[in-house]
Design a protein around this motif. Structure first.
Motif, mmCIF file in Angstrom:
data_model
loop_
_atom_site.group_PDB
_atom_site.id
_atom_site.type_symbol
_atom_site.label_atom_id
_atom_site.label_comp_id
_atom_site.label_asym_id
_atom_site.label_seq_id
_atom_site.Cartn_x
_atom_site.Cartn_y
_atom_site.Cartn_z
ATOM 1 N N ILE A 10 0.978 -1.181 0.014
ATOM 2 C CA ILE A 10 -0.104 0.171 -0.005
ATOM 3 C C ILE A 10 1.046 1.217 -0.051
ATOM 4 O O ILE A 10 0.552 2.373 -0.798
ATOM 5 N N GLY A 11 2.144 1.215 0.576
ATOM 6 C CA GLY A 11 2.847 2.509 0.759
ATOM 7 C C GLY A 11 3.527 2.774 -0.598
ATOM 8 O O GLY A 11 3.372 3.875 -0.799
ATOM 9 N N THR A 12 3.806 1.792 -1.287
ATOM 10 C CA THR A 12 4.169 1.945 -2.583
ATOM 11 C C THR A 12 3.140 2.675 -3.423
ATOM 12 O O THR A 12 3.529 3.431 -4.428
ATOM 13 N N TRP A 13 1.900 2.055 -3.522
ATOM 14 C CA TRP A 13 0.826 2.749 -4.134
ATOM 15 C C TRP A 13 0.642 4.196 -3.993
ATOM 16 O O TRP A 13 0.463 4.698 -4.696
ATOM 17 N N VAL A 14 0.700 4.526 -2.689
ATOM 18 C CA VAL A 14 0.535 5.737 -2.195
ATOM 19 C C VAL A 14 1.639 6.529 -2.879
ATOM 20 O O VAL A 14 1.416 7.843 -3.122
ATOM 21 N N LEU A 15 2.929 6.190 -2.621
ATOM 22 C CA LEU A 15 3.940 6.912 -3.294
ATOM 23 C C LEU A 15 3.698 7.074 -4.705
ATOM 24 O O LEU A 15 3.887 8.423 -5.226
ATOM 25 N N ALA A 16 3.010 6.255 -5.281
ATOM 26 C CA ALA A 16 2.788 6.507 -7.114
ATOM 27 C C ALA A 16 1.869 7.390 -6.991
ATOM 28 O O ALA A 16 1.599 8.513 -7.905
ATOM 29 N N GLU A 17 0.631 7.575 -6.077
ATOM 30 C CA GLU A 17 -0.555 8.524 -6.422
ATOM 31 C C GLU A 17 0.056 9.795 -6.006
ATOM 32 O O GLU A 17 -0.214 10.793 -6.763
ATOM 33 N N MET A 18 0.955 10.114 -4.995
ATOM 34 C CA MET A 18 1.551 11.252 -4.725
ATOM 35 C C MET A 18 2.135 11.765 -5.807
ATOM 36 O O MET A 18 1.891 13.053 -6.198
ATOM 37 N N PHE A 19 3.198 11.146 -6.645
ATOM 38 C CA PHE A 19 3.605 11.702 -7.893
ATOM 39 C C PHE A 19 2.596 11.911 -9.027
ATOM 40 O O PHE A 19 2.647 12.978 -9.883
ATOM 41 N N ARG A 20 1.476 10.892 -9.072
ATOM 42 C CA ARG A 20 0.659 11.521 -10.249
ATOM 43 C C ARG A 20 -0.204 12.786 -9.806
ATOM 44 O O ARG A 20 -0.543 13.365 -10.776
ATOM 45 N N ILE A 21 -0.306 12.799 -8.551
ATOM 46 C CA ILE A 21 -1.339 14.208 -8.257
ATOM 47 C C ILE A 21 -0.266 15.423 -8.296
ATOM 48 O O ILE A 21 -0.707 16.480 -8.804
ATOM 49 N N TYR A 22 1.226 15.095 -8.093
ATOM 50 C CA TYR A 22 1.972 16.363 -8.086
ATOM 51 C C TYR A 22 1.959 16.494 -9.752
ATOM 52 O O TYR A 22 2.199 17.877 -10.259
ATOM 53 N N MET B 196 0.003 15.969 -11.993
ATOM 54 C CA MET B 196 -1.452 16.588 -12.558
ATOM 55 C C MET B 196 -1.595 18.121 -12.551
ATOM 56 O O MET B 196 -2.144 18.764 -13.089
ATOM 57 N N ASN B 197 -0.933 18.685 -11.334
ATOM 58 C CA ASN B 197 -0.883 20.002 -10.919
ATOM 59 C C ASN B 197 0.070 20.888 -10.932
ATOM 60 O O ASN B 197 0.403 22.166 -10.297
ATOM 61 N N THR B 198 1.245 20.341 -11.849
ATOM 62 C CA THR B 198 2.423 21.145 -11.947
ATOM 63 C C THR B 198 2.630 21.548 -13.339
ATOM 64 O O THR B 198 2.558 20.711 -14.315
ATOM 65 N N GLY B 199 2.533 22.893 -13.554
ATOM 66 C CA GLY B 199 2.555 23.622 -14.980
ATOM 67 C C GLY B 199 3.731 23.034 -16.031
ATOM 68 O O GLY B 199 3.674 22.660 -16.927
ATOM 69 N N TRP B 200 4.964 23.099 -15.158
ATOM 70 C CA TRP B 200 6.042 22.968 -15.957
ATOM 71 C C TRP B 200 6.348 21.351 -16.213
ATOM 72 O O TRP B 200 7.221 21.080 -16.854
ATOM 73 N N LEU B 201 5.491 20.465 -15.805
ATOM 74 C CA LEU B 201 5.273 18.929 -16.168
ATOM 75 C C LEU B 201 4.067 18.852 -17.143
ATOM 76 O O LEU B 201 3.840 17.758 -17.387
#
Length: 337
Positions: free
Chosen positions: A128-140, A142-147
């Motif tokens: 579950i921790g690895t999945w949460v890590l992936a979700e954190m980067f997905r959300i980041y 999604m909300n980062t203009g320079w990406l």
């Protein structure tokens, strides 16, 4: 009189010297290197996907099959590697082919930072921790203009600077080299003393510590190797696609497919992920037009294999024909005095 030398030396090991697998792989590599001459660009792009998936599956198998780390968040490192390649290539002008190992290093760096926190978790909590890590980067992402935000990024403009005849061929050769590297790296790693430590940690951490194995260092080393290989594979896969978006790149579907491939092929073997990847892509090409039935078919096949062949397809082949291509097991042997 019976030979008691094995008892006198109970802690001395010998690694099976079989190298049939690497020799066979070398022959296949020689053949496959010339493949761009004989096949179409469309076929090459499909083979790149297969090779990238083999690398991802080998990395996950190193974690779960040999070390006991069941991760459902490998998409984190797939996405990190892919986004690192796109960002560096777009903003520095470097040739994307040269950026692939840099993307892997970025994924390994993130793995280095995340490992201490993840190692506090055990069993399903680690998954579950690895999945949460992936979700954190997905959300980041999604909300980062320079990406590129939710729209993602494209490499079309950068790749136009590379001659057309080299784009697909170059991506293919890098994918082929990466798949070969992942197989050989894991093969020789498991045949080393470190490989014995890996399996000892998987079987029983307390016992491993009692015989002097640095459990944390073993876990850390395996996790970083898997992060690097997965990051490079993610970079190659999306270099092949030329487009990246957060929801697709960090999707948990990646982990589901990787686990499916390793399970049906044979977990805890080097041959298994290769066979599993080939089976998956054959099924995908045959069943992709059947919509929901495609997913149902994959699930049904996975269930059948787990029930009737718990060691995977390669396990059935080994049991019936006694074939060992990439032998990584250790055997206790005796020494004459």
């Amino acid at each position: 009189m019976p030979d008691t030398t094995a008892v006198k030396n109970p802690n001395r090991y010998h690694i099976d010297s079989s190298v049939k697998g690497p020799i066979l792989m070398g022959i296949i590599l020689v053949i496959f290197i010339t493949l761009p001459i004989y096949t179409s660009a469309g076929n090459l792009r499909l083979i790149v996907e297969i090779l990238a998936m083999i690398t991802m599956a080998q990395a996950w198998n190193l974690l779960a099959g040999y070390t006991g780390f069941v991760s459902v968040g490998q998409q984190a490192f797939i996405g990190i590697g892919a986004y690192a390649l796109f960002f560096i290539a777009i903003n520095t002008g470097l040739n994307p082919f040269l950026v692939v190992p840099l993307a892997g290093l970025v994924a390994a760096l993130i793995g280095t930072i995340a490992a201490p926190a993840l190692f506090h978790l055990r069993g399903p909590y680690f998954a579950i921790g690895t999945w949460v890590l992936a979700e954190m980067f997905r959300i980041y992402a999604m909300n980062t203009g320079w990406l590129g935000g939710g729209n993602g990024l494209t490499l079309s403009r950068v790749m136009k600077e590379i001659p057309r005849e080299w784009r697909t061929s170059g991506t293919y050769w890098i994918a082929l080299g990466l798949a070969a590297l992942s197989i050989l790296l894991i093969f020789f790693l498991l045949r080393s003393r470190f490989g014995l430590a890996i399996r000892t940690v998987r079987d029983n951490e307390a016992s491993a510590e009692s015989v002097g194995v640095n459990v944390w260092a073993v876990k850390f080393g395996v996790f970083i190797v898997a992060s690097f290989l997965t990051g490079c594979a993610g970079a190659i896969f999306y270099l092949n696609a030329l487009f990246i978006s957060p929801n697709a790149t960090f999707s948990v579907e990646w982990s589901a497919l990787i686990i499916f491939i390793v399970i049906i092929g044979g977990i805890g073997t080097i041959e298994g992920p290769i066979i599993g990847a080939l089976i998956y892509f054959i099924l995908r090409e045959w069943l992709a037009d059947f919509g929901t039935w495609y997913i149902i078919s994959l699930g049904s096949i996975a269930i059948i294999v787990m029930i009737y062949a718990p060691n995977g397809i390669w396990g059935l082949i080994v049991n019936k024909y006694k074939i060992h291509l990439f032998s990584t097991g250790a055997k206790v042997i005796g020494y004459r005095s």
